[in-house]
Write an enzyme that holds these catalytic residues in place. Structure first.
Site, PDB file in Angstrom:
ATOM      1  N   GLY A 148      83.444 -17.134  72.375  1.00  0.00           N
ATOM      2  CA  GLY A 148      82.019 -16.815  71.817  1.00  0.00           C
ATOM      3  C   GLY A 148      81.642 -17.302  72.690  1.00  0.00           C
ATOM      4  O   GLY A 148      81.620 -17.640  73.306  1.00  0.00           O
ATOM      5  N   ARG A 226      90.544 -23.586  64.828  1.00  0.00           N
ATOM      6  CA  ARG A 226      91.207 -23.866  63.245  1.00  0.00           C
ATOM      7  C   ARG A 226      93.214 -24.071  62.618  1.00  0.00           C
ATOM      8  O   ARG A 226      93.364 -22.913  63.441  1.00  0.00           O
ATOM      9  CB  ARG A 226      90.522 -22.525  61.963  1.00  0.00           C
ATOM     10  N   GLU A 255      95.308 -30.675  57.824  1.00  0.00           N
ATOM     11  CA  GLU A 255      94.555 -32.326  58.096  1.00  0.00           C
ATOM     12  C   GLU A 255      94.730 -32.712  56.711  1.00  0.00           C
ATOM     13  O   GLU A 255      93.875 -32.362  55.839  1.00  0.00           O
ATOM     14  CB  GLU A 255      93.476 -31.198  58.691  1.00  0.00           C
ATOM     15  N   HIS A 273      91.180 -33.395  65.338  1.00  0.00           N
ATOM     16  CA  HIS A 273      90.252 -32.382  65.310  1.00  0.00           C
ATOM     17  C   HIS A 273      89.185 -33.711  65.984  1.00  0.00           C
ATOM     18  O   HIS A 273      87.879 -33.720  64.974  1.00  0.00           O
ATOM     19  CB  HIS A 273      89.913 -32.197  63.612  1.00  0.00           C
TER      20      HIS A 273
HETATM   21  N1  LIG Z   1      88.057 -28.089  67.331  1.00  0.00           N
HETATM   22  C1  LIG Z   1      86.947 -28.593  66.743  1.00  0.00           C
HETATM   23  O1  LIG Z   1      85.924 -30.039  66.519  1.00  0.00           O
HETATM   24  C2  LIG Z   1      85.436 -27.525  66.290  1.00  0.00           C
HETATM   25  C3  LIG Z   1      85.749 -25.879  66.188  1.00  0.00           C
HETATM   26  N2  LIG Z   1      85.520 -25.441  66.035  1.00  0.00           N
HETATM   27  C4  LIG Z   1      85.870 -23.626  66.270  1.00  0.00           C
HETATM   28  O2  LIG Z   1      85.320 -22.778  66.913  1.00  0.00           O
HETATM   29  C5  LIG Z   1      85.164 -21.723  66.318  1.00  0.00           C
HETATM   30  C6  LIG Z   1      84.236 -20.935  67.279  1.00  0.00           C
HETATM   31  O3  LIG Z   1      83.308 -21.524  67.782  1.00  0.00           O
HETATM   32  P1  LIG Z   1      81.544 -20.784  68.937  1.00  0.00           P
HETATM   33  O4  LIG Z   1      82.520 -20.377  70.058  1.00  0.00           O
HETATM   34  O5  LIG Z   1      80.777 -21.420  68.195  1.00  0.00           O
HETATM   35  O6  LIG Z   1      81.858 -19.512  67.557  1.00  0.00           O
HETATM   36  P2  LIG Z   1      81.858 -17.939  68.170  1.00  0.00           P
HETATM   37  O7  LIG Z   1      81.025 -16.495  66.649  1.00  0.00           O
HETATM   38  O8  LIG Z   1      80.357 -17.963  69.289  1.00  0.00           O
HETATM   39  O9  LIG Z   1      83.210 -17.442  68.748  1.00  0.00           O
HETATM   40  C7  LIG Z   1      83.844 -16.530  68.310  1.00  0.00           C
HETATM   41  C8  LIG Z   1      84.466 -15.574  68.582  1.00  0.00           C
HETATM   42  O10 LIG Z   1      85.715 -14.855  68.354  1.00  0.00           O
HETATM   43  C9  LIG Z   1      85.484 -13.620  68.023  1.00  0.00           C
HETATM   44  N3  LIG Z   1      87.150 -13.416  67.102  1.00  0.00           N
HETATM   45  C10 LIG Z   1      86.550 -12.978  66.202  1.00  0.00           C
HETATM   46  N4  LIG Z   1      87.798 -12.680  65.786  1.00  0.00           N
HETATM   47  C11 LIG Z   1      88.363 -12.359  65.790  1.00  0.00           C
HETATM   48  C12 LIG Z   1      89.993 -12.294  65.928  1.00  0.00           C
HETATM   49  N5  LIG Z   1      90.605 -12.228  65.421  1.00  0.00           N
HETATM   50  N6  LIG Z   1      90.446 -13.324  67.486  1.00  0.00           N
HETATM   51  C13 LIG Z   1      89.996 -12.951  68.217  1.00  0.00           C
HETATM   52  N7  LIG Z   1      88.684 -13.770  68.941  1.00  0.00           N
HETATM   53  C14 LIG Z   1      88.603 -13.206  67.830  1.00  0.00           C
HETATM   54  C15 LIG Z   1      84.545 -13.293  67.602  1.00  0.00           C
HETATM   55  O11 LIG Z   1      84.123 -12.156  67.794  1.00  0.00           O
HETATM   56  C16 LIG Z   1      83.605 -14.220  69.017  1.00  0.00           C
HETATM   57  O12 LIG Z   1      83.492 -14.097  70.076  1.00  0.00           O
HETATM   58  C17 LIG Z   1      84.417 -22.165  65.051  1.00  0.00           C
HETATM   59  O13 LIG Z   1      84.103 -20.762  64.372  1.00  0.00           O
HETATM   60  C18 LIG Z   1      85.071 -22.977  64.280  1.00  0.00           C
HETATM   61  O14 LIG Z   1      86.403 -23.153  63.589  1.00  0.00           O
HETATM   62  C19 LIG Z   1      84.129 -24.759  66.404  1.00  0.00           C
HETATM   63  C20 LIG Z   1      83.990 -26.510  66.713  1.00  0.00           C
HETATM   64  C21 LIG Z   1      84.517 -27.564  66.776  1.00  0.00           C
HETATM   65  O1  LIG Z   2      81.835 -27.229  64.319  1.00  0.00           O
HETATM   66  C1  LIG Z   2      83.214 -27.297  64.103  1.00  0.00           C
HETATM   67  O2  LIG Z   2      83.504 -25.736  63.503  1.00  0.00           O
HETATM   68  C2  LIG Z   2      83.899 -28.128  63.952  1.00  0.00           C
HETATM   69  O3  LIG Z   2      84.868 -28.563  63.722  1.00  0.00           O
HETATM   70  C3  LIG Z   2      83.404 -29.695  63.597  1.00  0.00           C
HETATM   71  O4  LIG Z   2      82.796 -30.243  62.759  1.00  0.00           O
HETATM   72  P1  LIG Z   2      83.273 -31.553  62.193  1.00  0.00           P
HETATM   73  O5  LIG Z   2      82.416 -32.925  62.449  1.00  0.00           O
HETATM   74  O6  LIG Z   2      84.635 -32.416  63.375  1.00  0.00           O
HETATM   75  O7  LIG Z   2      83.429 -31.247  60.576  1.00  0.00           O
END
Ligand SMILES: NC(=O)C1=CN([C@@H]2O[C@H](COP(=O)(O)OP(=O)(O)OC[C@H]3O[C@@H](n4cnc5c(N)ncnc54)[C@H](O)[C@@H]3O)[C@@H](O)[C@H]2O)C=CC1
Ligand SMILES: O=C(O)C(=O)COP(=O)(O)O
Length: 307
Positions: A148, A226, A255, A273
């Site tokens: 994504g 996650r 967490e 995180h």
């Molecule tokens: N570590 C951190 O601090 C952060 C973690 N995240 C995580 O990253 C995730 C993704 O964010 P974006 O890229 O903006 O979301 P997005 O919606 O743009 O991309 C997610 C992608 O995963 C795909 N997907 C859905 N189900 C799937 C599966 N079973 N197997 C493989 N791919 C699958 C979707 O088709 C999409 O292409 C968020 O939902 C969040 O959980 C986001 C921001 C910060």
């Molecule tokens: O955007 C997300 O999904 C994140 O995991 C990052 O958010 P946070 O500011 O760490 O709560």
């Protein structure tokens, strides 16, 4: 003029708290009066918090839940919708920060940077001589789980490292990268898996024992998605048995505490995180959350509603 009051769920970093406080009076649950509970029209939260049906039901005047984060697996979105409450998130503005962390974790893992740092600090360099050899990133096959916004940002940043890239997800996006409809098949063909799909019930435990075994004894897992996406018990077992090479984790099932068994393993790099945790990014997230709250409270469409 007094600022509109928002129920604040969770603690925000100073840069985000200050920005939100310019526009709203932030009230944590423990300080909210009965009259405020009855009157809150907006709630602001973040990814490490839960907004469950019981909380939503305590807020009869609620119109908008804004999370400072892109993931919304902690929010009872269906329940909010049924109540007519708009839910918004902050997609896009954090892609760069999360992608930078993913690349950083991967390099830290391959070159064992935390152990190398400790090696110098403890004078083991002097006492024991050379540090054990790491692995090069160039030439490796990298599989992205969830191509994504963040997955694409990671792919863009990894391309100059001379890796070959593949991805797994629900749909073939018709890109130059190899597409694998089957996750274990991609793991079998890759040296490194980077997990950046959403959390929640649909992806719970998809990185399971079979996928980890397919990645193999020289394989590396990076998770910036996650904790729920990885079967952590299977991960610990694979690392302990040496059937998986190494893992770098920014997110955990329990967490803010990490599985104690992971802490005992040397071939692991851990982060608390911090994917989006830069000054610039947390400010941009708070700005977008503010714009969403202001729009919905003014009766206008949200800028970035959750899909
Ligand atoms: N570590 C951190 O601090 C952060 C973690 N995240 C995580 O990253 C995730 C993704 O964010 P974006 O890229 O903006 O979301 P997005 O919606 O743009 O991309 C997610 C992608 O995963 C795909 N997907 C859905 N189900 C799937 C599966 N079973 N197997 C493989 N791919 C699958 C979707 O088709 C999409 O292409 C968020 O939902 C969040 O959980 C986001 C921001 C910060
Ligand atoms: O955007 C997300 O999904 C994140 O995991 C990052 O958010 P946070 O500011 O760490 O709560």
């Amino acid at each position: 003029m007094s600022l509109p009051a928002l129920l604040r769920i969770g603690a925000f970093p100073p840069v985000a708290h200050a920005l939100l406080s310019q526009h709203f009076t932030l009230v944590p649950p423990e300080e909210a009066s009965d009259a405020q509970w009855a009157a809150f029209q907006g709630l602001v939260t973040r990814s490490n918090q839960r907004v469950d049906p019981a909380l939503i039901d305590r807020l009869p005047a609620l119109r908008v839940i804004a999370t400072c984060g892109v993931g919304y697996d902690g929010i009872a979105v269906d329940h909010a919708r049924a109540r007519g409450v708009q839910v918004t998130h902050t997609p896009g503005v954090l892609d760069t920060a999360v992608a930078e962390l993913a690349v950083g974790l991967l390099l830290a893992l391959l070159r064992r940077l935390p152990a190398a740092d400790a090696f110098v600090r403890s004078d083991r360099w002097h006492r024991e001589g050379a540090f054990p050899l790491g692995a090069s990133l160039a030439g490796k096959r990298v599989g992205i789980v969830g191509l994504g916004r963040i997955g694409r940002a990671i792919a863009d940043r990894l391309a100059p490292f001379q890796v070959s890239l593949a991805y797994h997800g629900p749909t073939d996006q018709g890109l130059a990268l190899s597409y694998y409809p089957n996750l274990a098949a991609m793991a079998r063909d890759c040296d490194i898996l980077i997990v950046c799909c959403p959390g929640g019930a649909r992806t719970a435990g998809i990185i399971d024992a079979e996928v980890l075994a397919a990645l193999g004894p020289r394989g590396a897992l990076v998770n910036v998605s996650r904790g729920s996406v990885v079967d952590e018990a299977a991960l610990v077992q694979a690392l302990q048995a040496g059937t998986l090479g190494a893992a770098a984790l920014d997110v955990f099932q329990t967490e803010p505490t990490a599985n104690a068994a992971l802490l005992a393993l040397e071939q692991v790099v851990l982060a608390p995180h911090i994917g989006s945790a830069t000054e610039e990014t947390r400010l941009a997230m708070a700005e977008l959350a503010t714009a969403n709250l202001q729009a919905v409270l003014a009766g206008k469409p949200a800028l970035t509603p959750v899909p």
